[in-house]
Structure formats: structure tokens, C-alpha cells
Design an enzyme around this catalytic site. Structure first.
Site, PDB file in Angstrom:
ATOM      1  N   ASP B 145       0.819  -1.200   0.000  1.00 29.08           N
ATOM      2  CA  ASP B 145       0.000   0.000   0.000  1.00 29.08           C
ATOM      3  C   ASP B 145       0.864   1.266   0.000  1.00 29.08           C
ATOM      4  O   ASP B 145       0.652   2.177  -0.818  1.00 29.08           O
ATOM      5  CB  ASP B 145      -0.934   0.007   1.205  1.00 29.08           C
ATOM      6  CG  ASP B 145      -1.880   1.180   1.146  1.00 29.08           C
ATOM      7  OD1 ASP B 145      -2.807   1.128   0.317  1.00 29.08           O
ATOM      8  OD2 ASP B 145      -1.680   2.158   1.877  1.00 29.08           O
ATOM      9  N   ALA B 173      -4.814   2.141  -1.480  1.00 31.17           N
ATOM     10  CA  ALA B 173      -4.340   1.442  -2.680  1.00 31.17           C
ATOM     11  C   ALA B 173      -4.696  -0.042  -2.598  1.00 31.17           C
ATOM     12  O   ALA B 173      -5.211  -0.629  -3.553  1.00 31.17           O
ATOM     13  CB  ALA B 173      -2.831   1.628  -2.853  1.00 31.17           C
ATOM     14  N   ASP B 174      -4.459  -0.641  -1.445  1.00 35.64           N
ATOM     15  CA  ASP B 174      -4.812  -2.050  -1.254  1.00 35.64           C
ATOM     16  C   ASP B 174      -6.312  -2.284  -1.423  1.00 35.64           C
ATOM     17  O   ASP B 174      -6.737  -3.216  -2.110  1.00 35.64           O
ATOM     18  CB  ASP B 174      -4.435  -2.489   0.166  1.00 35.64           C
ATOM     19  CG  ASP B 174      -3.054  -3.113   0.236  1.00 35.64           C
ATOM     20  OD1 ASP B 174      -2.532  -3.540  -0.800  1.00 35.64           O
ATOM     21  OD2 ASP B 174      -2.505  -3.165   1.350  1.00 35.64           O
ATOM     22  N   PHE B 175      -7.119  -1.463  -0.759  1.00 43.45           N
ATOM     23  CA  PHE B 175      -8.548  -1.758  -0.726  1.00 43.45           C
ATOM     24  C   PHE B 175      -9.260  -1.402  -2.023  1.00 43.45           C
ATOM     25  O   PHE B 175     -10.166  -2.109  -2.451  1.00 43.45           O
ATOM     26  CB  PHE B 175      -9.209  -1.081   0.483  1.00 43.45           C
ATOM     27  CG  PHE B 175      -8.961  -1.848   1.748  1.00 43.45           C
ATOM     28  CD1 PHE B 175      -9.828  -2.866   2.113  1.00 43.45           C
ATOM     29  CD2 PHE B 175      -7.844  -1.607   2.528  1.00 43.45           C
ATOM     30  CE1 PHE B 175      -9.599  -3.617   3.259  1.00 43.45           C
ATOM     31  CE2 PHE B 175      -7.603  -2.345   3.675  1.00 43.45           C
ATOM     32  CZ  PHE B 175      -8.473  -3.355   4.044  1.00 43.45           C
ATOM     33  N   GLY B 178      -8.442  -4.216  -4.325  1.00 37.56           N
ATOM     34  CA  GLY B 178      -9.187  -5.433  -3.987  1.00 37.56           C
ATOM     35  C   GLY B 178     -10.642  -5.350  -4.407  1.00 37.56           C
ATOM     36  O   GLY B 178     -11.236  -6.343  -4.835  1.00 37.56           O
TER      37      GLY B 178
END
Lengths: 403, 403
Positions: B145, B173-175, B178
Site C-alpha cells: 500500500d 491502494a490495497d482496498f 481489492g
């Protein structure tokens, strides 16, 4: 509306029609994703256009509009007129999805609540992007990106301890909610393939932003509520160290040590082999407890190097790191252009820009970027193609005030 | 795997099986959403567990793990052993989706590239969450992230002008990646209903974060590159004013004037009717040009009020506003609890927490929150139910090193 023959790849949503009442970012980003999966998206606007067109001095359109609305068909409709509502319901009958992110109650006041749409088309998916649930204590708050960032804890979690809360520089509440809304629609379309029926789906920005704060929420729960609220560029749950953005001689660089071996390599890189013997720094928890000292070790080393120089050494040591790039570098990154994520398009004779899709499906043909529509640009084409109206009938709709 | 009878609502992904190789946030959040749509998610981990389990001192599991993995089935597999790969491929044959967010090349090194999975099951959707495209100039950067926030411009766009770049407090960024990955999978499942075939889908974090910067990118493009890089809590493209977070007597409050009438009401509220006559402040562009003066008017007024007092007056005037809430207030918000967005679950006798789903589908029954699995907790149950293995056969797998 499914015209793709079995066995033929085509596009994921080929033949599907989306009626897009979206405004600003949330709804329009959702329908941008659906278009890029192959759906036909009809952007429905009132005479003055949707609110994002009002930015600037009213004579020019911001690239923000172009970026999200490329390739959509422009349909002007006055949904406050009986003729406009009638035409909308005829379109609903041949559509697969309606997307709206109006303030709560607007669809109902227009006489376009779910019951009426479902009656017009039981296979329809009605997708609503809202700020809060209709039963929420917060339902009277106007949900915009900045207000949702404020109330959701995103701002409280961003910035440095002892300094003011900071808005995330991206419109993360709008966009993450719009992405969830696309997922909800696609889930409903999967279900429709089995049941033959559509349904109403809803995503609230307040719900969608919450999981992004997982590090912070876990930090709060794990510590019994004693974890600091915002920690600058450190790990949101203070679970990892080093994990920070460090000033180099000519910029900034993000560095983190996910694993103990990253820390060990880093100690050698910075010439501090002595720290390898310090057992208190051998575990993630130990390094977090000594986070000030750990950050100082990294800071002192990086301050002596250029960003590129530090990055090279860190990458050779397989330590996760990245330069903090300026927005200009991102926009002009040939990677972004070559992958089609940000491309120039002709916008009715002016220079325009369009996004590509972050969704890459190996067997669904990509959709070409295109210009965004003017208000009502495709009224004739859409009404004749989807409803089979003649020129005279279209003129009659206009005369009756449908737009 | 589709067991729902036509006409029966059930759940969107009822009967579908997802093999989850996800790690940390990106992959596990994607599969959390799929589980909440009704899929069975089997979380496959090596002996030591996935990396998020390594946080802390190694004896406790952070709530970050519980929040994202509730209700998944825990399957321990050693994919570096021939027996583990063999078992995995047998599971692929009866699964609908595989999700992985390993570093680039890991699946191929395990002998589990798409060609092999497709051979085992042509209906499979293989979903890969990556940082960058495999042909990208940035492909050798480790995508976490913080590194993606650094390289994508998110950090450059967050924080105050003349001060350091700031990480968004959420792992955005991660979520957001996803969530896009879940959308890509669902798009591929829609397509599969028509073609009978699965496909490979990929979402890169670098692509997924870009559109969140639309205000900033448009500000850059609209201004010919002269817009400031980060603007604190002002509008990212400096297209709207007032639009900021203002200090009240006891906290902070976000206020924005999307429309001219909001500004007009605000002038009356703050007792500055004189500004209504100022034509230079009558348009959005005019107010942006005088942004310092405009912000001062609002600041001076709000400083004299409590957050609650200011909010009440602003809401009565229908001006969009929201309090900046502390993370504690969000976590303890009865709204969040009652809507099931953050709920307590029993975690093997310890207190645990699970998220609800931001995806609300009217005709897809909600899935109850549940505890996250221990490593390999459901090996026996999963292998017997999905592959029909007997106890003796399961023991033989173990003996051969499948886990």
C-alpha cells in the site's frame, strides 16, 4: 439483451444497456467501469447538465467530466416532466441496469422508485450510490467526498500526530464507493442469470470507506483504544517498523521492512551491523516499540543519498521501497499512457482525456477510449435505436417537454 | 456449481467456490466481498500462515486478520510440495474462482500458471491482484500500500502545500484494488454464464488508484500543469470554494459550497451580506480566485462556534457540512454496529471482530459474520466435502507432505 452467442468471447457485458443518472464521481465512475466491460451506457442529464459540468466558469468543461464519461451516449431528459418520465420508463423496459447517486428520496419524488421500475422491467438492476443508509443517524448529512472523509474517520487517520486532520488527496470515498457499486451490480447480474430477476442494490459511501481503515481500526482494537489517531506516514496500526516516508537529498522515498530479513539487510546497508545484535529490535513488535530510534537510523542514512541512489541500494537488497513521485511525473509517465490508463481523445474538436479500465479481463475485448458526450448529443440515435421511434415521434417527445 | 433453482433468490454467488490465496489486504478483501455475496471461500495458507499473521509478537493475531477473513474455511497446503500442488489442482477442478495477490511470477514458479489451471478447469476465473503490469517499467518495485501510494501520486496529492507529502490514512491502494478485483471477477462470471468459459483477470494497484486522483489530474490538465500539487483540505482540483476543513471552538468541520446558492446562504449565515454584492465572488471560478479571502470569511465565523453548533446552522441552511470525527467515534458509532458493518464475533474463545458487506443486494440474503479460521482448521471438512476424500485418504495427503 444478451446477444453474444455461447462460446464467443466478445465482452463481459456485451449487449447490456445501462441507464446512467450518475453525478460527479461516484455514479459516473461506476458506469465507466461497466462501459469498459462492454455495456452500452446512456448518460441521462437534465437540460443544464449534471453538476460536474457547472465547474469552472460555465463555458468550458473540466477534464474531470471527460475522464469519467468517455464513450457514453448523451441523452437529455427532463425527468420533472410527465413526458420525460414516460420516456425514461420505456427505456427502463429495454435496459439491464439503472445507476443513480442522487440525494436520498430524489428517485421517489420523481415517481421513479424501485417498485415502479421493477414493474416496468422485472429483470432490471437498480443501483443506488448513497452516503448513508436511509435509516442511518447520519442520513441528513449531505454526502460528498469531503464530508464522508470527515465523518468516516479517514481524515482523523490522515496527517501527523498533534497536527490538523488531513483529507486524503484522492477522492477516495467517491471512487471506492463507485467501485463497490459496480461490484454490487455485477453480483446482481450473476444472480439474475440464475433467477431471471433483477433487484435493487445499494452501496453507502460510509460503509465502503470503513474497511480502508483496517490498520487503524485494528490498531485501536488491539491496543484497547490507546493507539494514536494519526501517525503521519507510519503504518496506520503501528504494526510495522521501519515503515515511513524519508527525506532524501532531493526528494522523498517510502521504505518498509515487512519481514525480519528486510531489517537485517537494512542494518547492513546503512552500516549499522551493531543493531543486528540488539535483540530488542529483532521482532516487528520490538522495532515498533523503538520506532523513533528505528526511523532515525533510516532517516540519517537516506538523507545522504538521492532518491534514485537510495532506491537502487534498497532494491538490490530486496527491501520494499518506492519514490514519492510528483503528480506531473505520474500524468506524464509513459507507462500510464502506453497501458491506456490515461489517453488523449478528440473532444468535439478540443483536446480531451479519457481513462482506461483498471479491470483487465483476458477474454473480454478491450473497449476503445472515446470522447464524452455533449448534453443530449445522442437523443435521436438512442431513441430510434433502442425504442424504434421515428423522427416524427422523437419530435413529438421534445414538443411534449421530454427534454 | 450453481445449485440455486431458477426463481429462487438465494444469494448472488450461492454454490460457488473460491480458492483464496490472498495475503494482507488486497486479495483477502476481494474474497471477503465474494463470501458476503454467498460464495464459499477457502483460505489456503502455508504452514506459517499468510504474512498478516506475522504481525505483533507472533503469538497473537491482530484484529486486522479477523476483520477480513471471517467465515472463510481454513485450508493448510504446502504448494511447494508435489502433493500440495496435486491437491490444489483437484480443488481447482471443482472451484469457480482462484484469487491470488502474490508477487509477480510466484504462481508460475509454483507450477500454477493460468495455462495449467485452465487445463484443470476451463470454467475457472483466475484473478490476480498485482502492483503493476508485467510489462510495466515499475514491475520490479515491491507493491505494498505505502509504495503504491508513493509512486502513484496519492502522497504527492495529500497534505499541505510547502509541507511534506502525506500517506492517506486508509490503505486506499490495497482496498480500492481489492474492490476492483472483485468487480473484475464478477464481470468474468457474468461473461461465463454466456460463454461457458472462465478467463484470467488482473487488476493492478497502480491502475486502480489513478482515477481517485481525478480532481487533481483534471486540475493539472485544465491549468496546463500550473495547479499546485497538494492543497491540504481544499478541493483537489481547486475547482470549488469554499471547500475546506475549518477549526471550530472544539474541533474541526468540513464545509463546501457546491452551488452558488450555498454561498449565498453562507454569506447571510455569517453575517456578511455585503459579500453578496461582490460580483467577483458570484461564480465558482471567482471564489476559487479569491480562495484565501473566502476561506477567511468561513474560518472567522466557525472559530466562534462549537462543531455541533456550526453544523446545526449549516444544515438548517442546507449547506453541505460534516464534523471531522475521531476514529474512536467511528468505531463506537451505534450506526456502524447496528448496520452490521463492524461486529463482535467469538474468535475461538477470544473476542474477535468482523466486517459486514458494503454491497447491499435486496434479493440476495445477507451472510452472517463469523470468526476467521485458524491455519488448516478445515482441512478435513473441505477435502471430504469438496473432493469426497475419506479420512484415510486425507491422512495419506498429509503424509505425502500436502501440508
Amino acid at each position: 439483451m444478451s446477444s453474444a452467442a455461447p462460446g464467443r468471447p466478445g465482452r463481459a457485458l456485451e449487449g447490456m444497456v445501462v441507464l446512467d443518472l450518475g453525478q460527479i464521481y461516484n455514479g459516473p465512475y461506476c458506469t465507466m467501469l461497466l462501459r469498459q466491460l462492454g455495456a452500452e451506457v446512456i448518460k441521462i442529464e437534465p437540460g443544464g447538465g449534471e453538476p460536474i459540468r457547472w465547474r469552472g466558469d460555465g463555458t468550458t468543461v473540466s477534464q474531470a467530466f471527460n475522464l469519467l464519461n468517455g464513450g457514453k451516449q448523451g441523452l437529455e431528459l427532463n425527468l420533472k416532466s410527465a413526458a420525460g418520465v414516460e420516456l425514461f420508463l420505456r427505456l427502463v423496459a429495454v435496459a439491464d441496469v439503472v445507476v443513480e447517486n442522487f440525494a436520498p428520496g430524489v428517485m421517489e419524488r420523481l415517481g421513479l422508485g424501485y417498485d415502479r421500475l421493477e414493474e416496468a422491467n422485472p429483470r432490471l438492476v437498480l443501483a443506488s450510490g448513497k452516503g448513508f443508509d436511509s435509516a442511518s443517524r447520519h442520513k441528513d448529512l449531505r454526502a460528498m467526498d469531503i464530508t464522508v472523509q470527515a465523518i468516516s474517520g479517514m481524515m482523523a487517520a490522515t496527517g501527523f500526530e498533534g497536527q490538523p486532520p488531513v483529507k486524503s488527496g484522492g477522492a477516495v470515498a467517491d471512487f471506492i464507493a463507485g467501485t463497490h457499486l459496480a461490484a454490487a451490480i455485477l453480483g446482481a447480474l450473476v444472480q439474475r442469470e440464475r433467477t431471471g430477476r433483477g433487484q435493487r442494490v445499494e452501496v453507502n459511501m460510509y460503509d465502503a470507506i470503513l474497511p480502508t481503515l483496517t490498520s487503524n481500526i485494528a490498531g485501536y482494537l488491539d491496543s484497547g483504544g490507546t493507539a494514536p489517531e494519526r501517525v503521519g506516514n507510519r503504518h496506520g496500526g503501528l504494526s510495522v517498523a521501519p515503515y515511513n516516508v524519508y527525506a532524501s537529498a532531493d526528494g522523498w522515498i517510502a521504505v518498509l521492512c515487512m519481514r525480519d530479513r528486510h531489517w537485517q539487510t537494512l542494518c547492513r546497508l546503512v552500516g549499522r551491523e551493531d543493531l543486528l545484535a540488539d535483540e530488542s529490535l529483532a521482532t516487528p513488535r520490538g522495532r515498533v516499540e523503538a520506532i523513533g530510534r528505528v526511523d532515525e537510523v533510516v532517516s540519517a542514512w537516506i538523507a545522504t543519498l538521492t532518491t534514485a541512489g537510495a532506491l537502487k541500494l534498497l532494491q538490490e537488497g530486496d527491501i520494499p521501497a518506492a519514490p514519492v513521485r510528483r503528480l506531473r511525473e505520474v500524468i506524464e509517465d509513459p507507462d500510464v499512457r502506453e497501458r491506456g490508463m490515461l489517453v488523449e481523445v478528440d473532444d468535439h474538436g478540443r483536446p480531451g482525456y479519457a481513462y482506461g479500465s483498471p479491470l483487465r479481463l483476458g477474454a473480454s475485448a478491450p473497449v476503445a477510449p472515446a470522447q464524452a458526450p455533449d448534453i443530449g448529443e445522442h437523443n435521436g440515435a438512442v431513441l430510434s435505436r433502442l425504442l424504434g421511434l421515428t423522427e416524427a415521434e422523437i419530435e413529438e417527445c421534445r414538443r411534449r417537454g421530454a427534454w
